[in-house]
Design a protein around this motif. Sequence first.
Motif, PDB file in Angstrom:
ATOM      1  N   TYR A  91       0.825  -1.207   0.000  1.00 21.74           N
ATOM      2  CA  TYR A  91       0.000   0.000   0.000  1.00 21.74           C
ATOM      3  C   TYR A  91       0.856   1.253   0.000  1.00 21.74           C
ATOM      4  O   TYR A  91       2.018   1.236   0.384  1.00 21.74           O
ATOM      5  N   ASN A  96      -7.078   3.914   0.909  1.00 20.49           N
ATOM      6  CA  ASN A  96      -8.324   3.553   1.583  1.00 20.49           C
ATOM      7  C   ASN A  96      -8.324   2.102   2.071  1.00 20.49           C
ATOM      8  O   ASN A  96      -8.791   1.815   3.179  1.00 20.49           O
ATOM      9  N   GLU A  97      -7.798   1.194   1.276  1.00 22.88           N
ATOM     10  CA  GLU A  97      -7.741  -0.215   1.676  1.00 22.88           C
ATOM     11  C   GLU A  97      -6.833  -0.396   2.896  1.00 22.88           C
ATOM     12  O   GLU A  97      -7.121  -1.192   3.785  1.00 22.88           O
ATOM     13  N   ILE A  99      -6.180   1.904   5.218  1.00 25.29           N
ATOM     14  CA  ILE A  99      -6.899   2.477   6.361  1.00 25.29           C
ATOM     15  C   ILE A  99      -7.898   1.453   6.904  1.00 25.29           C
ATOM     16  O   ILE A  99      -7.964   1.222   8.118  1.00 25.29           O
ATOM     17  N   ASP A 100      -8.657   0.823   6.007  1.00 24.87           N
ATOM     18  CA  ASP A 100      -9.624  -0.189   6.425  1.00 24.87           C
ATOM     19  C   ASP A 100      -8.937  -1.361   7.124  1.00 24.87           C
ATOM     20  O   ASP A 100      -9.396  -1.825   8.168  1.00 24.87           O
ATOM     21  N   GLU A 101      -7.851  -1.849   6.544  1.00 19.15           N
ATOM     22  CA  GLU A 101      -7.135  -2.989   7.132  1.00 19.15           C
ATOM     23  C   GLU A 101      -6.610  -2.649   8.518  1.00 19.15           C
ATOM     24  O   GLU A 101      -6.720  -3.450   9.448  1.00 19.15           O
ATOM     25  N   ARG A 103      -7.707  -0.283  10.636  1.00 21.98           N
ATOM     26  CA  ARG A 103      -8.832  -0.117  11.580  1.00 21.98           C
ATOM     27  C   ARG A 103      -9.402  -1.468  12.020  1.00 21.98           C
ATOM     28  O   ARG A 103      -9.667  -1.677  13.200  1.00 21.98           O
ATOM     29  N   ILE A 104      -9.599  -2.365  11.078  1.00 22.43           N
ATOM     30  CA  ILE A 104     -10.161  -3.686  11.404  1.00 22.43           C
ATOM     31  C   ILE A 104      -9.182  -4.471  12.288  1.00 22.43           C
ATOM     32  O   ILE A 104      -9.579  -5.057  13.293  1.00 22.43           O
ATOM     33  N   SER A 105      -7.909  -4.477  11.923  1.00 17.27           N
ATOM     34  CA  SER A 105      -6.909  -5.246  12.658  1.00 17.27           C
ATOM     35  C   SER A 105      -6.682  -4.729  14.080  1.00 17.27           C
ATOM     36  O   SER A 105      -6.492  -5.505  15.012  1.00 17.27           O
ATOM     37  N   SER A 107      -8.801  -2.739  15.904  1.00 16.33           N
ATOM     38  CA  SER A 107     -10.008  -2.485  16.695  1.00 16.33           C
ATOM     39  C   SER A 107     -10.192  -3.423  17.892  1.00 16.33           C
ATOM     40  O   SER A 107     -10.610  -2.990  18.963  1.00 16.33           O
TER      41      SER A 107
END
Length: 110
Positions: A91, A96-97, A99-101, A103-105, A107
Amino acid sequence: MKNRLKNILFICSRNKWRSLTAETIYKNNSDFNVKSAGTENSARIKINSKLLVWANLIFVMEKHHKEKLILNFPDETKNAKIIILEIPDIYRFMDNELIDEIRISVSEYL
């Protein structure tokens, strides 16, 4: 019940894309103090003992980052909580991908 303020450190190789993105995402959260660093000599901010001692929680992007920390900073990492996020170096900064990864990881730990 709210936890006390946590010092969170994000680490990747060069501290230009992954860990810097993670720091950027969380730096304005009033529940955390956030910093980032890299393991390579070419890192924007190179990991050091002071950063490792400062952190309550350390997130590394890949397994080899954790291995490098333990090898180079055995005393500082002996009791450290180091979590491997398994986010590959594919990345760019603030993708955006990515950021999503992140946040999910992250959280489940915050």
